[in-house]
Motif scaffolding. Structure first.
Motif, PDB file in Angstrom:
ATOM      1  N   GLU A 106      14.998  -9.638  15.584  1.00  0.00           N
ATOM      2  CA  GLU A 106      14.328  -8.469  16.153  1.00  0.00           C
ATOM      3  C   GLU A 106      13.693  -7.623  15.057  1.00  0.00           C
ATOM      4  O   GLU A 106      12.540  -7.184  15.174  1.00  0.00           O
ATOM      5  CB  GLU A 106      15.335  -7.626  16.939  1.00  0.00           C
ATOM      6  N   ALA A 107      14.423  -7.426  13.980  1.00  0.00           N
ATOM      7  CA  ALA A 107      13.914  -6.613  12.874  1.00  0.00           C
ATOM      8  C   ALA A 107      12.702  -7.260  12.218  1.00  0.00           C
ATOM      9  O   ALA A 107      11.718  -6.584  11.888  1.00  0.00           O
ATOM     10  CB  ALA A 107      15.020  -6.387  11.837  1.00  0.00           C
ATOM     11  N   THR A 108      12.764  -8.584  12.026  1.00  0.00           N
ATOM     12  CA  THR A 108      11.653  -9.295  11.396  1.00  0.00           C
ATOM     13  C   THR A 108      10.402  -9.228  12.271  1.00  0.00           C
ATOM     14  O   THR A 108       9.282  -9.049  11.767  1.00  0.00           O
ATOM     15  CB  THR A 108      12.028 -10.761  11.129  1.00  0.00           C
ATOM     16  N   LYS A 109      10.589  -9.364  13.585  1.00  0.00           N
ATOM     17  CA  LYS A 109       9.453  -9.285  14.512  1.00  0.00           C
ATOM     18  C   LYS A 109       8.806  -7.902  14.446  1.00  0.00           C
ATOM     19  O   LYS A 109       7.577  -7.773  14.384  1.00  0.00           O
ATOM     20  CB  LYS A 109       9.911  -9.588  15.937  1.00  0.00           C
ATOM     21  N   LEU A 153       3.091  -9.128   4.408  1.00  0.00           N
ATOM     22  CA  LEU A 153       3.060  -9.997   5.581  1.00  0.00           C
ATOM     23  C   LEU A 153       3.294 -11.443   5.174  1.00  0.00           C
ATOM     24  O   LEU A 153       4.065 -12.160   5.820  1.00  0.00           O
ATOM     25  CB  LEU A 153       1.709  -9.864   6.295  1.00  0.00           C
ATOM     26  N   GLN A 154       2.630 -11.876   4.114  1.00  0.00           N
ATOM     27  CA  GLN A 154       2.883 -13.230   3.616  1.00  0.00           C
ATOM     28  C   GLN A 154       4.318 -13.364   3.129  1.00  0.00           C
ATOM     29  O   GLN A 154       4.947 -14.415   3.272  1.00  0.00           O
ATOM     30  CB  GLN A 154       1.906 -13.564   2.485  1.00  0.00           C
ATOM     31  N   GLY A 155       4.843 -12.290   2.553  1.00  0.00           N
ATOM     32  CA  GLY A 155       6.201 -12.311   2.028  1.00  0.00           C
ATOM     33  C   GLY A 155       7.277 -12.438   3.085  1.00  0.00           C
ATOM     34  O   GLY A 155       8.413 -12.816   2.772  1.00  0.00           O
ATOM     35  N   LEU A 156       6.961 -12.133   4.329  1.00  0.00           N
ATOM     36  CA  LEU A 156       7.958 -12.278   5.398  1.00  0.00           C
ATOM     37  C   LEU A 156       8.438 -13.719   5.510  1.00  0.00           C
ATOM     38  O   LEU A 156       9.598 -13.984   5.794  1.00  0.00           O
ATOM     39  CB  LEU A 156       7.375 -11.826   6.741  1.00  0.00           C
ATOM     40  N   THR A 157       7.529 -14.663   5.264  1.00  0.00           N
ATOM     41  CA  THR A 157       7.902 -16.077   5.367  1.00  0.00           C
ATOM     42  C   THR A 157       7.770 -16.813   4.034  1.00  0.00           C
ATOM     43  O   THR A 157       8.043 -18.007   3.958  1.00  0.00           O
ATOM     44  CB  THR A 157       7.021 -16.791   6.403  1.00  0.00           C
ATOM     45  N   GLY A 158       7.353 -16.093   2.981  1.00  0.00           N
ATOM     46  CA  GLY A 158       7.173 -16.730   1.683  1.00  0.00           C
ATOM     47  C   GLY A 158       7.687 -15.857   0.558  1.00  0.00           C
ATOM     48  O   GLY A 158       8.618 -15.070   0.733  1.00  0.00           O
ATOM     49  N   SER A 159       7.053 -15.974  -0.603  1.00  0.00           N
ATOM     50  CA  SER A 159       7.495 -15.242  -1.781  1.00  0.00           C
ATOM     51  C   SER A 159       6.939 -13.827  -1.784  1.00  0.00           C
ATOM     52  O   SER A 159       5.833 -13.569  -1.327  1.00  0.00           O
ATOM     53  CB  SER A 159       7.023 -15.982  -3.042  1.00  0.00           C
ATOM     54  N   TYR A 160       7.755 -12.892  -2.281  1.00  0.00           N
ATOM     55  CA  TYR A 160       7.274 -11.528  -2.503  1.00  0.00           C
ATOM     56  C   TYR A 160       7.982 -10.975  -3.727  1.00  0.00           C
ATOM     57  O   TYR A 160       9.215 -11.007  -3.801  1.00  0.00           O
ATOM     58  CB  TYR A 160       7.526 -10.612  -1.315  1.00  0.00           C
ATOM     59  N   GLN A 161       7.194 -10.466  -4.681  1.00  0.00           N
ATOM     60  CA  GLN A 161       7.765  -9.925  -5.906  1.00  0.00           C
ATOM     61  C   GLN A 161       7.462  -8.441  -6.021  1.00  0.00           C
ATOM     62  O   GLN A 161       6.462  -7.954  -5.503  1.00  0.00           O
ATOM     63  CB  GLN A 161       7.205 -10.671  -7.123  1.00  0.00           C
ATOM     64  N   ASN A 162       8.325  -7.752  -6.700  1.00  0.00           N
ATOM     65  CA  ASN A 162       8.181  -6.312  -6.834  1.00  0.00           C
ATOM     66  C   ASN A 162       7.005  -5.963  -7.732  1.00  0.00           C
ATOM     67  O   ASN A 162       6.922  -6.427  -8.858  1.00  0.00           O
ATOM     68  CB  ASN A 162       9.463  -5.721  -7.438  1.00  0.00           C
ATOM     69  N   PRO A 163       6.057  -5.154  -7.252  1.00  0.00           N
ATOM     70  CA  PRO A 163       4.938  -4.773  -8.102  1.00  0.00           C
ATOM     71  C   PRO A 163       5.346  -3.806  -9.207  1.00  0.00           C
ATOM     72  O   PRO A 163       6.295  -3.042  -9.063  1.00  0.00           O
ATOM     73  CB  PRO A 163       3.953  -4.110  -7.136  1.00  0.00           C
ATOM     74  N   VAL A 164       4.618  -3.872 -10.300  1.00  0.00           N
ATOM     75  CA  VAL A 164       4.846  -2.947 -11.403  1.00  0.00           C
ATOM     76  C   VAL A 164       4.166  -1.621 -11.068  1.00  0.00           C
ATOM     77  O   VAL A 164       3.017  -1.595 -10.641  1.00  0.00           O
ATOM     78  CB  VAL A 164       4.264  -3.515 -12.710  1.00  0.00           C
ATOM     79  N   LEU A 192       0.133 -15.967  -3.883  1.00  0.00           N
ATOM     80  CA  LEU A 192       1.503 -15.583  -3.508  1.00  0.00           C
ATOM     81  C   LEU A 192       2.401 -16.766  -3.173  1.00  0.00           C
ATOM     82  O   LEU A 192       3.611 -16.686  -3.336  1.00  0.00           O
ATOM     83  CB  LEU A 192       1.471 -14.619  -2.316  1.00  0.00           C
ATOM     84  N   SER A 193       1.824 -17.852  -2.702  1.00  0.00           N
ATOM     85  CA  SER A 193       2.662 -18.994  -2.336  1.00  0.00           C
ATOM     86  C   SER A 193       3.387 -19.585  -3.536  1.00  0.00           C
ATOM     87  O   SER A 193       4.403 -20.257  -3.381  1.00  0.00           O
ATOM     88  CB  SER A 193       1.815 -20.074  -1.653  1.00  0.00           C
ATOM     89  N   LEU A 194       2.879 -19.335  -4.736  1.00  0.00           N
ATOM     90  CA  LEU A 194       3.549 -19.780  -5.960  1.00  0.00           C
ATOM     91  C   LEU A 194       4.311 -18.643  -6.630  1.00  0.00           C
ATOM     92  O   LEU A 194       4.730 -18.755  -7.779  1.00  0.00           O
ATOM     93  CB  LEU A 194       2.534 -20.377  -6.941  1.00  0.00           C
ATOM     94  N   GLY A 195       4.458 -17.526  -5.931  1.00  0.00           N
ATOM     95  CA  GLY A 195       5.187 -16.400  -6.508  1.00  0.00           C
ATOM     96  C   GLY A 195       4.388 -15.639  -7.530  1.00  0.00           C
ATOM     97  O   GLY A 195       4.940 -14.838  -8.281  1.00  0.00           O
ATOM     98  N   VAL A 196       3.095 -15.880  -7.583  1.00  0.00           N
ATOM     99  CA  VAL A 196       2.218 -15.163  -8.509  1.00  0.00           C
ATOM    100  C   VAL A 196       1.320 -14.261  -7.679  1.00  0.00           C
ATOM    101  O   VAL A 196       0.493 -14.739  -6.916  1.00  0.00           O
ATOM    102  CB  VAL A 196       1.361 -16.130  -9.345  1.00  0.00           C
TER     103      VAL A 196
END
Length: 301
Positions: free
Chosen positions: A104-107, A146-157, A285-289
């Motif tokens: 529910e939270a992810t949706k 949005l991409q990070g919900l199902t893939g990689s997401y890194q903290n921005p500087v 983003l798919s490669l974590g970059v």
């Protein structure tokens, strides 16, 4: 499509001299005040949803990272000078939302991030100058999450508050962006030749995506009768392995994002440039970059 020539090291798009200085704060227009109010509400609502997801699922650290990003964006928007990223102090964003299940939270997080992306994208399209870049950069951040919900997401500087995009004339900015795309495509296509099968297979669609974006840019340039001229040869960093390929990917994406940001800030209208900024910021983003967006300046992770 015209195949562009190549740049010398001195003119390499990977080193962007236009990212410097702090421009004067423009007069505050009524439309900008309305956009700030809209952005504040959108970011607060989205933060509450994502923070609720982070509270419910603490074993997945990227939820907390996204919540931190959204709160930081909100603090900038409610600050005394959002365009130059002067943040608010002692501002309380509220409490996380409460959910029964992670599903529910992810949706709800997906719906909230989609709304924030689309609202800020439309504000970027109908604005100009640093205002447009402010909204476009937030839209790009939401697209990354949005991409990070199902893939990689890194903290921005977090951005240096004294550094921002130097506005130039729109024709020069568009030319520079096309060259940045051309250089990025050259870099990624070249790196496929010395990458492992796995990395090369992931770089190929990214290069194709950049190629399609550049084709669209060439059409825009042609419609405006803008001629882009080549001058020399692109430089590649040392190394011929997967690590070198990732360095090229990171540098390529940062270069394209920098140039897209300058175009958006320099354009009479953000209609075309906003979408290019969003596309450029999410391609790796798919490669974590990723190249993280901060209001008024594209910071790199």
């Amino acid at each position: 499509m015209v195949i562009l020539g190549l740049l010398s090291v001195g003119g390499c798009a990977f080193s962007d001299p236009r990212i410097s200085g702090t421009p004067p704060t423009p007069p505050v227009e009524p439309e900008f005040i309305e956009n700030v109010a809209t952005s504040t509400q959108e970011l607060q609502t989205t933060w509450a949803t994502v923070a609720g997801l982070a509270k419910l699922d603490p074993d997945q650290p990227k939820w907390a990272t996204m919540a931190e990003t959204l709160e930081a964006l909100w603090i900038v928007v409610v600050g005394p000078d959002p365009v130059n990223r002067i943040p608010a102090f002692n501002a309380d964003i509220g409490e996380p939302a409460t959910f029964a299940t992670v599903e529910e939270a992810t949706k709800d997080a997906e719906e909230a991030l989609t709304s924030s992306r689309d609202v800020h994208r439309e504000m970027g399209k109908t604005s100009s100058g640093m205002d447009a870049l402010l909204w476009g950069s937030i839209a790009a951040s939401c697209a990354q999450m949005l991409q990070g919900l199902t893939g990689s997401y890194q903290n921005p500087v977090v951005a240096n508050q004294q550094i921002t995009v130097t506005i130039t004339d729109e024709e020069s900015a568009l030319k520079d962006l096309i060259i940045s795309y051309d250089e990025a495509i050259f870099a990624l296509r070249t790196s496929q030749g010395f990458s492992s099968w796995d990395i090369a297979g992931k770089l190929a669609p990214m290069a194709t995506s950049l190629d399609r974006q550049m084709s669209r840019l060439m059409l825009i340039a042609d419609e405006r009768d803008i001629q882009v001229e080549a001058v020399a040869i692109y430089d590649l960093p040392a190394g011929r392995d997967d690590q070198a390929a990732m360095v090229l990917l990171r540098a390529s994406q940062a270069s394209v994002v920098d140039s897209a940001a300058v175009w958006l800030a320099s354009a009479d209208s953000g209609e075309d440039a906003t979408n290019f900024l969003i596309s450029a910021s999410t391609v790796g983003l798919s490669l974590g970059v990723g190249t993280a967006q901060w209001p008024g300046f594209p910071d790199t992770t």
